[in-house]
Design a protein around this motif. Structure first.
Motif, PDB file in Angstrom:
ATOM      1  N   GLN A   3       0.847  -1.188   0.000  1.00 14.94           N
ATOM      2  CA  GLN A   3       0.000   0.000   0.000  1.00 14.94           C
ATOM      3  C   GLN A   3       0.885   1.240   0.000  1.00 14.94           C
ATOM      4  OE1 GLN A   3      -3.402  -0.096  -0.150  1.00 14.94           O
ATOM      5  NE2 GLN A   3      -3.129  -2.308  -0.350  1.00 14.94           N
ATOM      6  N   PRO A   4       0.472   2.300  -0.702  1.00 11.15           N
ATOM      7  CA  PRO A   4       1.254   3.540  -0.663  1.00 11.15           C
ATOM      8  C   PRO A   4       1.330   4.079   0.760  1.00 11.15           C
ATOM      9  CG  PRO A   4      -0.403   3.628  -2.391  1.00 11.15           C
ATOM     10  CD  PRO A   4      -0.694   2.401  -1.573  1.00 11.15           C
ATOM     11  N   VAL A   5       2.440   4.698   1.108  1.00 10.37           N
ATOM     12  CA  VAL A   5       2.625   5.312   2.422  1.00 10.37           C
ATOM     13  C   VAL A   5       2.664   6.816   2.222  1.00 10.37           C
ATOM     14  CG1 VAL A   5       4.040   5.442   4.500  1.00 10.37           C
ATOM     15  CG2 VAL A   5       3.916   3.293   3.213  1.00 10.37           C
ATOM     16  N   ILE A  26      18.861  18.679  -3.642  1.00  9.38           N
ATOM     17  CA  ILE A  26      18.406  19.363  -4.853  1.00  9.38           C
ATOM     18  C   ILE A  26      16.981  19.877  -4.631  1.00  9.38           C
ATOM     19  CG2 ILE A  26      17.928  19.106  -7.318  1.00  9.38           C
ATOM     20  CD1 ILE A  26      20.838  18.586  -6.885  1.00  9.38           C
ATOM     21  N   ASP A  27      16.097  18.983  -4.199  1.00 11.69           N
ATOM     22  CA  ASP A  27      14.706  19.336  -3.954  1.00 11.69           C
ATOM     23  C   ASP A  27      14.057  18.212  -3.162  1.00 11.69           C
ATOM     24  OD1 ASP A  27      12.352  20.749  -3.943  1.00 11.69           O
ATOM     25  OD2 ASP A  27      11.985  20.591  -6.084  1.00 11.69           O
ATOM     26  N   SER A  28      12.933  18.514  -2.521  1.00 17.78           N
ATOM     27  CA  SER A  28      12.214  17.486  -1.780  1.00 17.78           C
ATOM     28  C   SER A  28      10.715  17.739  -1.853  1.00 17.78           C
ATOM     29  CB  SER A  28      12.665  17.448  -0.317  1.00 17.78           C
ATOM     30  OG  SER A  28      12.284  18.629   0.351  1.00 17.78           O
ATOM     31  N   THR A  29       9.959  16.688  -1.566  1.00 19.30           N
ATOM     32  CA  THR A  29       8.506  16.771  -1.543  1.00 19.30           C
ATOM     33  C   THR A  29       7.988  15.622  -0.688  1.00 19.30           C
ATOM     34  OG1 THR A  29       6.530  17.033  -2.918  1.00 19.30           O
ATOM     35  CG2 THR A  29       8.123  15.368  -3.627  1.00 19.30           C
ATOM     36  N   ARG A  30       6.688  15.466  -0.620  1.00 25.65           N
ATOM     37  CA  ARG A  30       6.057  14.368   0.116  1.00 25.65           C
ATOM     38  C   ARG A  30       5.300  13.470  -0.861  1.00 25.65           C
ATOM     39  NH1 ARG A  30       7.805  14.253   5.327  1.00 25.65           N
ATOM     40  NH2 ARG A  30       8.114  16.359   6.044  1.00 25.65           N
ATOM     41  N   ILE A  31       5.299  12.187  -0.563  1.00 26.26           N
ATOM     42  CA  ILE A  31       4.557  11.223  -1.379  1.00 26.26           C
ATOM     43  C   ILE A  31       3.071  11.373  -1.073  1.00 26.26           C
ATOM     44  CG2 ILE A  31       4.163   8.747  -1.727  1.00 26.26           C
ATOM     45  CD1 ILE A  31       7.180   8.368  -1.292  1.00 26.26           C
ATOM     46  N   ASN A  32       2.219  11.356  -2.118  1.00 25.62           N
ATOM     47  CA  ASN A  32       0.787  11.536  -1.922  1.00 25.62           C
ATOM     48  C   ASN A  32       0.085  10.209  -1.605  1.00 25.62           C
ATOM     49  OD1 ASN A  32       0.269  10.191  -4.382  1.00 25.62           O
ATOM     50  ND2 ASN A  32       0.018  12.091  -5.518  1.00 25.62           N
ATOM     51  N   ALA A  33      -1.215  10.248  -1.420  1.00 18.35           N
ATOM     52  CA  ALA A  33      -1.990   9.060  -1.036  1.00 18.35           C
ATOM     53  C   ALA A  33      -1.944   7.964  -2.095  1.00 18.35           C
ATOM     54  CB  ALA A  33      -3.435   9.452  -0.758  1.00 18.35           C
ATOM     55  N   ALA A  34      -1.645   8.317  -3.348  1.00 16.79           N
ATOM     56  CA  ALA A  34      -1.539   7.314  -4.428  1.00 16.79           C
ATOM     57  C   ALA A  34      -0.121   6.751  -4.524  1.00 16.79           C
ATOM     58  CB  ALA A  34      -1.951   7.938  -5.759  1.00 16.79           C
TER      59      ALA A  34
END
Length: 103
Positions: A3-5, A26-34
């Motif tokens: 399952q995605p986290v 370089i850059d960062s973000t957060r993983i979404n519900a998908a």
């Protein structure tokens, strides 16, 4: 559990193996519900770029997970737009990563 986290931090870093003191984000973000995320970067293909995954939200979203680091050059890349001049173009990089829960 396959399952995605959601909420895992995804960071692209230049991490030269011969000069680790020159590691830089370089850059960062957060993983979404998908289970997806997007980072745009204008770096050279020959650079030793790595995708670093970090669980920074603790017990939220299914528990605490161990981080992982993956070389971007080892992942499947698809040319999206051909570059001009010094640019190698725009690529989409896909990774299917399974994080392990912390013991």
């Amino acid at each position: 559990q396959d399952q995605p986290v959601e909420g895992v931090k995804a960071v692209v870093r230049e991490m030269p193996e011969e000069y680790p003191e020159y590691t830089r984000g370089i850059d960062s973000t957060r993983i979404n519900a998908a289970g997806k995320f997007r980072i745009e970067s204008r770096n050279y293909v020959h650079q030793d770029l790595k995708l670093v995954l970090e669980d920074t939200d603790g017990q939220a979203n299914g528990g605490e997970f161990q981080g992982d680091t993956i070389r971007l050059n080892d992942l499947e890349k698809t040319l999206v737009e051909k570059g001009q001049g010094w640019s190698n173009g725009t690529y989409e990089v896909k990774a299917n990563v399974k994080l392990k829960k912390k013991p």
